[in-house]
Scaffold this motif. Structure first.
Motif, PDB file in Angstrom:
ATOM      1  N   LEU A 131       0.953  -1.333   0.237  1.00 33.01           N
ATOM      2  CA  LEU A 131       0.192  -0.133   0.035  1.00 33.01           C
ATOM      3  C   LEU A 131       0.927   1.200  -0.023  1.00 33.01           C
ATOM      4  CD1 LEU A 131      -2.956   1.251   0.284  1.00 33.01           C
ATOM      5  CD2 LEU A 131      -2.711   1.157   2.721  1.00 33.01           C
ATOM      6  N   ALA A 132       1.954   1.272   0.736  1.00 37.73           N
ATOM      7  CA  ALA A 132       2.757   2.388   0.725  1.00 37.73           C
ATOM      8  C   ALA A 132       3.453   2.614  -0.361  1.00 37.73           C
ATOM      9  CB  ALA A 132       3.833   2.176   1.906  1.00 37.73           C
ATOM     10  N   GLN A 133       3.858   1.454  -1.031  1.00 41.33           N
ATOM     11  CA  GLN A 133       4.455   1.627  -2.403  1.00 41.33           C
ATOM     12  C   GLN A 133       3.587   2.168  -3.364  1.00 41.33           C
ATOM     13  OE1 GLN A 133       5.786  -2.154  -3.931  1.00 41.33           O
ATOM     14  NE2 GLN A 133       6.854  -1.190  -5.691  1.00 41.33           N
ATOM     15  N   GLN A 134       2.147   1.739  -3.506  1.00 42.42           N
ATOM     16  CA  GLN A 134       1.175   2.446  -4.535  1.00 42.42           C
ATOM     17  C   GLN A 134       1.121   3.738  -3.943  1.00 42.42           C
ATOM     18  OE1 GLN A 134       0.331   0.905  -6.967  1.00 42.42           O
ATOM     19  NE2 GLN A 134       1.507  -0.963  -6.435  1.00 42.42           N
ATOM     20  N   GLU A 135       1.064   4.270  -2.812  1.00 41.35           N
ATOM     21  CA  GLU A 135       0.812   5.719  -2.366  1.00 41.35           C
ATOM     22  C   GLU A 135       2.130   6.301  -3.131  1.00 41.35           C
ATOM     23  OE1 GLU A 135       0.594   5.489   1.700  1.00 41.35           O
ATOM     24  OE2 GLU A 135      -1.687   5.074   1.706  1.00 41.35           O
ATOM     25  N   ALA A 136       3.327   5.865  -2.886  1.00 41.01           N
ATOM     26  CA  ALA A 136       4.352   6.718  -3.540  1.00 41.01           C
ATOM     27  C   ALA A 136       4.135   6.612  -5.023  1.00 41.01           C
ATOM     28  CB  ALA A 136       5.713   5.772  -3.153  1.00 41.01           C
ATOM     29  N   ASN A 137       3.823   5.331  -5.687  1.00 43.66           N
ATOM     30  CA  ASN A 137       3.600   5.584  -7.184  1.00 43.66           C
ATOM     31  C   ASN A 137       2.627   6.376  -7.626  1.00 43.66           C
ATOM     32  OD1 ASN A 137       5.451   3.465  -7.676  1.00 43.66           O
ATOM     33  ND2 ASN A 137       3.962   1.867  -7.691  1.00 43.66           N
ATOM     34  N   LEU A 138       1.428   6.789  -6.812  1.00 42.50           N
ATOM     35  CA  LEU A 138       0.496   7.737  -7.340  1.00 42.50           C
ATOM     36  C   LEU A 138       1.211   9.262  -6.998  1.00 42.50           C
ATOM     37  CD1 LEU A 138      -2.100   8.706  -7.951  1.00 42.50           C
ATOM     38  CD2 LEU A 138      -2.902   8.303  -5.392  1.00 42.50           C
ATOM     39  N   ALA A 139       2.080   9.520  -6.145  1.00 42.69           N
ATOM     40  CA  ALA A 139       2.610  10.748  -5.958  1.00 42.69           C
ATOM     41  C   ALA A 139       3.619  10.966  -7.025  1.00 42.69           C
ATOM     42  CB  ALA A 139       3.462  10.781  -4.528  1.00 42.69           C
ATOM     43  N   ARG A 140       4.443   9.948  -7.454  1.00 40.62           N
ATOM     44  CA  ARG A 140       5.079  10.436  -8.508  1.00 40.62           C
ATOM     45  C   ARG A 140       4.321  10.462  -9.920  1.00 40.62           C
ATOM     46  NH1 ARG A 140       8.144   5.944  -7.809  1.00 40.62           N
ATOM     47  NH2 ARG A 140       7.272   4.672  -9.057  1.00 40.62           N
ATOM     48  N   ALA A 141       3.313   9.929 -10.109  1.00 33.44           N
ATOM     49  CA  ALA A 141       2.529   9.791 -11.361  1.00 33.44           C
ATOM     50  C   ALA A 141       1.866  11.581 -11.226  1.00 33.44           C
ATOM     51  CB  ALA A 141       1.350   9.023 -11.242  1.00 33.44           C
ATOM     52  N   ARG A 142       1.645  11.783 -10.028  1.00 30.87           N
ATOM     53  CA  ARG A 142       0.956  13.355 -10.087  1.00 30.87           C
ATOM     54  C   ARG A 142       1.894  14.343 -10.340  1.00 30.87           C
ATOM     55  NH1 ARG A 142      -2.909  12.150  -4.705  1.00 30.87           N
ATOM     56  NH2 ARG A 142      -4.648  11.463  -5.903  1.00 30.87           N
ATOM     57  N   ALA A 143       3.269  14.142  -9.815  1.00 31.89           N
ATOM     58  CA  ALA A 143       4.270  15.145 -10.116  1.00 31.89           C
ATOM     59  C   ALA A 143       4.612  14.938 -11.678  1.00 31.89           C
ATOM     60  CB  ALA A 143       5.648  14.561  -9.430  1.00 31.89           C
ATOM     61  N   ALA A 144       4.616  13.901 -12.102  1.00 32.40           N
ATOM     62  CA  ALA A 144       4.829  13.522 -13.594  1.00 32.40           C
ATOM     63  C   ALA A 144       3.677  14.466 -14.305  1.00 32.40           C
ATOM     64  CB  ALA A 144       4.848  12.424 -14.231  1.00 32.40           C
ATOM     65  N   VAL A 145       2.496  14.496 -13.911  1.00 26.86           N
ATOM     66  CA  VAL A 145       1.371  15.107 -14.396  1.00 26.86           C
ATOM     67  C   VAL A 145       1.630  16.693 -14.575  1.00 26.86           C
ATOM     68  CG1 VAL A 145      -0.985  15.770 -14.126  1.00 26.86           C
ATOM     69  CG2 VAL A 145      -0.304  13.428 -14.152  1.00 26.86           C
ATOM     70  N   GLU A 147       4.440  18.286 -14.659  1.00 28.91           N
ATOM     71  CA  GLU A 147       5.546  18.457 -15.434  1.00 28.91           C
ATOM     72  C   GLU A 147       4.811  18.480 -16.954  1.00 28.91           C
ATOM     73  OE1 GLU A 147       9.775  17.356 -17.172  1.00 28.91           O
ATOM     74  OE2 GLU A 147       8.972  16.306 -15.404  1.00 28.91           O
ATOM     75  N   ALA A 148       4.137  17.552 -17.089  1.00 27.56           N
ATOM     76  CA  ALA A 148       3.489  17.311 -18.405  1.00 27.56           C
ATOM     77  C   ALA A 148       2.564  18.294 -18.779  1.00 27.56           C
ATOM     78  CB  ALA A 148       2.972  15.958 -18.547  1.00 27.56           C
ATOM     79  N   GLU A 149       1.540  18.785 -17.718  1.00 22.37           N
ATOM     80  CA  GLU A 149       0.617  19.836 -17.885  1.00 22.37           C
ATOM     81  C   GLU A 149       1.662  21.168 -18.328  1.00 22.37           C
ATOM     82  OE1 GLU A 149      -1.562  19.947 -14.667  1.00 22.37           O
ATOM     83  OE2 GLU A 149      -3.015  18.547 -15.503  1.00 22.37           O
ATOM     84  N   ALA A 150       2.582  21.560 -17.753  1.00 21.99           N
ATOM     85  CA  ALA A 150       3.182  22.593 -17.765  1.00 21.99           C
ATOM     86  C   ALA A 150       3.881  22.995 -19.273  1.00 21.99           C
ATOM     87  CB  ALA A 150       4.381  23.076 -16.959  1.00 21.99           C
TER      88      ALA A 150
END
Length: 386
Positions: A131-145, A147-150
């Protein structure tokens, strides 16, 4: 030759004397036997006369009896049936995840549980880590979003100015969409881990009673492994077997009365009828709801009656009906206090009374008890009506 004549004469005299002696003996035996038979005949006649004189007074002695009249009563009609006691519904509670160890068993057989109550718990260490790993993956995906939106926003502003090639602009726009999709995937993975974490708690799906337990502390479960069985709502039902003819007389809502092995009786209510008959036994099932908390237990076999209505009955006390040679009889007392034995057919029995199927005269008197000592044509002395 002259000497043989005297010899022959003596032999003839001897034979004649022997014949006379035997004849006299036979005549004496005959007359003695005749006198003996005459004496015996006379004695037998005297004995018969004495017996008749002795029994005659006994025959004239009347047995004292009490009488009763047939009563018209309204009795319930019922079907005598039998069947097993089963759970209304039995819930199977199984593991929904694999590879986890049982760390707690909170209930046992017979435990009364409520919906949502904890039954057992599985180890959650590995699930917490995932569960902790998936929460980290979600945070990384949101950061990538972000950057991609900018990048996509800059590409949109310069589009058509020639400051950025069309190919690069398209790459930024596609990267934005891909980043958003990655966020959605991370959210779904996180949700899946949260579901798996919730599955480490085995809880009751409904109110009821635990009927079996397979969960063992320390065992590693696999998905689908049965851990518990539960009687939903602690409800039991009696599945009575009836014939096709009986089925037509049964309807939902009728009262059923069960006799249990310990001698107790409980009442239930017919809930539903089976739509088909068993092709082997040619019988159908009648489902009878039993009250909660009764002495009935799942797996019992019980006999009982289903009350299908009521009707009138000609009733006599059961003591007035005598069973002889496999048939039932009553003794009717006439005006001269002489009894007449009448063969009858019996039906229902209730409260010490028995139903007489053939109609009986309303004013007829019947021997209330003691009929076993009477015969057809006996005189009786009526003492009092029962």
């Amino acid at each position: 030759m002259p000497s043989s004549s005297p010899t022959r004469t003596r032999l003839t005299i001897f034979l004649s004397a022997a014949v006379l002696v035997l004849g006299g003996a036979f005549a004496a035996f005959y007359f003695a036997s005749d006198r003996s038979h005459s004496a015996n005949g006379t004695g037998s006649g005297d004995a018969k006369a004495a017996t008749a004189m002795t029994t005659s007074p006994a025959k004239r002695t009347a047995l004292a009896v009490s009488t009763v009249q047939a009563q018209e009563a309204t009795w319930s009609q019922q079907l005598s049936v039998s069947g097993g006691v089963f759970p209304w519904q039995e819930a199977v509670i199984a593991a929904e995840t694999s590879g986890l160890r049982v760390v707690e068993v909170a209930v046992d057989v017979g435990s009364v549980v409520r919906r949502g109550q904890l039954l057992a718990e599985l180890a959650r260490d590995s699930v917490d880590a995932s569960l902790a790993q998936q929460e980290a993956n979600l945070a990384r995906a949101r950061a990538a979003v972000s950057e991609a939106e900018a990048n996509a926003n800059r590409a949109r502003r310069v589009k058509g100015s020639g400051a950025m090639s069309e190919q690069l602009i398209n790459q930024y726009l596609i990267a934005e969409q891909s980043a958003k999709a990655s966020v959605d995937a991370a959210v779904a993975a996180l949700k899946s881990e949260r579901v798996r974490l919730a599955q480490t708690r085995i809880v009751a799906p409904d109110d009821g009673v635990i009927s079996s337990r397979n969960a063992t502390l320390g065992s590693v479960v696999q998905a689908g492994n049965e851990l518990f069985r539960m009687l939903r709502g602690n409800r039991l039902e009696w599945r009575a077997e009836v014939s096709a003819e009986q089925l037509s007389r049964v309807a939902p809502g009728q009262t059923a009365r069960l006799s249990l092995a310990d001698g107790s009786q409980i009442n239930g209510s017919v809930r539903m009828l089976a739509p088909t008959l068993d092709p082997t036994t040619r019988k159908a099932l009648v489902y009878v709801d039993l009250p909660t908390g009764s002495a009935a237990r799942a797996g019992m076999f019980a006999s009982g009656e289903i009350l299908t209505g009521s009707s009138s009955a000609n009733a006599l006390p059961s003591s007035a009906v005598i069973l002889r040679d496999g048939h039932s009889y009553v003794f009717q007392v006439d005006a001269q206090n002489v009894v007449r034995q009448i063969k009858v057919d019996t039906g229902r029995r209730q409260g010490g009374q028995v139903e007489i199927l053939a109609p009986l005269p309303a004013d007829a008197r019947f021997v209330a008890s003691g009929g076993a000592f009477l015969n057809d044509g006996d005189a009786v002395r009526v003492e009092a009506a029962a």
